[in-house]
Design a protein around this motif. Structure first.
Motif, PDB file in Angstrom:
ATOM      1  N   ALA A 132      14.363 -13.448 -74.534  1.00 46.00           N
ATOM      2  CA  ALA A 132      13.590 -14.361 -73.702  1.00 46.00           C
ATOM      3  C   ALA A 132      14.381 -14.762 -72.457  1.00 46.00           C
ATOM      4  N   GLN A 133      15.671 -15.030 -72.630  1.00 46.70           N
ATOM      5  CA  GLN A 133      16.505 -15.383 -71.480  1.00 46.70           C
ATOM      6  C   GLN A 133      16.606 -14.225 -70.499  1.00 46.70           C
ATOM      7  N   ALA A 134      16.731 -13.005 -71.032  1.00 48.49           N
ATOM      8  CA  ALA A 134      16.845 -11.832 -70.167  1.00 48.49           C
ATOM      9  C   ALA A 134      15.555 -11.569 -69.401  1.00 48.49           C
ATOM     10  N   SER A 135      14.430 -12.026 -69.917  1.00 47.11           N
ATOM     11  CA  SER A 135      13.159 -11.817 -69.225  1.00 47.11           C
ATOM     12  C   SER A 135      13.015 -12.738 -68.016  1.00 47.11           C
ATOM     13  N   HIS A 136      13.844 -13.777 -67.924  1.00 47.46           N
ATOM     14  CA  HIS A 136      13.755 -14.747 -66.831  1.00 47.46           C
ATOM     15  C   HIS A 136      14.889 -14.608 -65.824  1.00 47.46           C
ATOM     16  N   ARG A 137      15.971 -13.942 -66.196  1.00 47.10           N
ATOM     17  CA  ARG A 137      17.132 -13.872 -65.313  1.00 47.10           C
ATOM     18  C   ARG A 137      17.949 -12.630 -65.648  1.00 47.10           C
ATOM     19  N   PRO A 138      18.692 -12.063 -64.681  1.00 47.23           N
ATOM     20  CA  PRO A 138      19.620 -10.979 -65.000  1.00 47.23           C
ATOM     21  C   PRO A 138      20.644 -11.450 -66.038  1.00 47.23           C
ATOM     22  N   LEU A 139      20.854 -10.635 -67.057  1.00 44.08           N
ATOM     23  CA  LEU A 139      21.702 -11.044 -68.182  1.00 44.08           C
ATOM     24  C   LEU A 139      22.493  -9.847 -68.692  1.00 44.08           C
TER      25      LEU A 139
END
Length: 337
Positions: A132-139
């Motif tokens: 979920a975090q990767a879907s909102h920001r480069p990770l």
């Protein structure tokens, strides 16, 4: 303090051209760009990052979350990440999750309000949370794999298996693995690899833990080793130091009575008595590579790749044949594995 107008006058260009050279260098001629940059350097001018963010969509800030700063494993990693950020004209924002999934998630949200992307080291959150975090920001993940998310993995699982193989080659068959913190993805990988290697070599692996990767936990673990064990592999160098201290205090000689090895070499283990066999782990390189991968992801040039960095066994005086076994040197013991 110098201003953009000062730089423009020094370079002999308009303020608008100087601004483009600073914010969008691809939009000005190479000769003009060189004049503006030389003028800025002479005047000590630094462009405003907030203004650059409005123009380019980049803040020049990168987030880095580590689980703790108490473990020496993470210090060279932070250093490598910081150097890589500086070399690419970025700044590093650091958060410490304290091995808490909720805190880790909250830190990720706060950091990425200011940062262009995020490196998460040994994250403890669920796979779903990280996706979920990767879907909102480069990770980019370090020492954790989640599907096809970009990751840099230090191959300590193969290295831990090599330490077990090193002990088995000496003749050890009852080996203990003193494991790391609960919920650690890397520790689960190491346990699996070490168990499989022990079985392949006709031995048996006893697992102690999970334990905090600390000196005190190592001292306590020295009192909990099964009597049949003749060789021990510790999750990290702090645990190994604690084990060495606890075993010595109990009158157990290393390596005459029991062999000891560590799955990293970050605490001067070569200077102990005896020096402790350990893994050479390229931790600083992992930090630098994670930042490079993050910048590639942000630029859209890379999305799904896992890079594994190899580790190598450093044989030292803490490993030897088990008691009652004729002295022999395992194949390759002097060359790493």
């Amino acid at each position: 303090m110098s201003t953009l107008a000062d730089v423009a006058r020094e370079a002999g260009v308009s303020k608008a051209t100087a601004s483009r050279a600073m914010m969008r260098p691809d939009m000005v001629a190479a000769s003009t760009l060189e004049r503006v940059r030389a003028a800025a350097e002479r005047l000590g001018f630094q462009p405003n990052r907030a203004a650059r963010a409005l123009t380019t969509g980049r803040t020049g800030m990168l987030g880095l979350i580590v689980p703790t700063l108490a473990n020496p494993f993470f210090s060279p990693l932070v250093l490598g990440a910081q150097r890589a950020a500086e070399e690419t004209d970025n700044h590093l924002l650091i958060g410490v999750s304290e091995y808490d999934a909720a805190r880790e998630s909250a830190l990720a949200g706060r950091l990425c309000e200011q940062a262009d992307g995020l490196v998460m080291v040994a994250p403890v959150g669920s796979d779903a949370s990280l996706r979920a975090q990767a879907s909102h920001r480069p990770l980019v993940l370090v020492d954790r794999r989640v599907g096809r998310l970009p990751a840099v993995v230090l191959d300590t699982s193969a290295g831990t298996a090599a330490l077990v193989q090193h002990l088995c080659a000496f003749g050890h068959r009852e080996i203990a693995y003193v494991s790391g913190p609960a919920g650690s993805w890397a520790d689960a990988e190491r346990r699996t690899a070490a168990t499989e290697q022990a079985e392949a070599d006709g031995g048996r692996l006893h697992i102690l833990g999970p334990l905090d990767p600390t000196f005190d936990a190592g001292v306590a673990a020295a009192r909990q080793l099964p009597p049949s064990v003749t060789g021990v592999v510790a999750y990290n160098s702090y645990l190994a130091l604690g084990l060495l201290h606890g075993l010595t205090a109990a009158g157990i000689h290393v390596p005459r009575d029991l062999s000891l090895a560590a799955a990293d070499d970050l605490n001067a283990l070569g200077a102990t008595d005896p020096p402790v066999t350990a893994l050479d782990v390229p931790v600083e390189e992992a930090g630098a590579l994670a930042v490079a991968r993050l910048l590639e992801v942000h630029a859209g040039t890379r999305r799904t790749v896992t890079t594994r960095l190899p580790t190598h066994v450093l044989p030292r005086g803490s490993t030897a044949p088990p008691p009652g076994t004729a002295a022999r040197t395992p194949h390759g013991a002097g060359h790493g594995a």
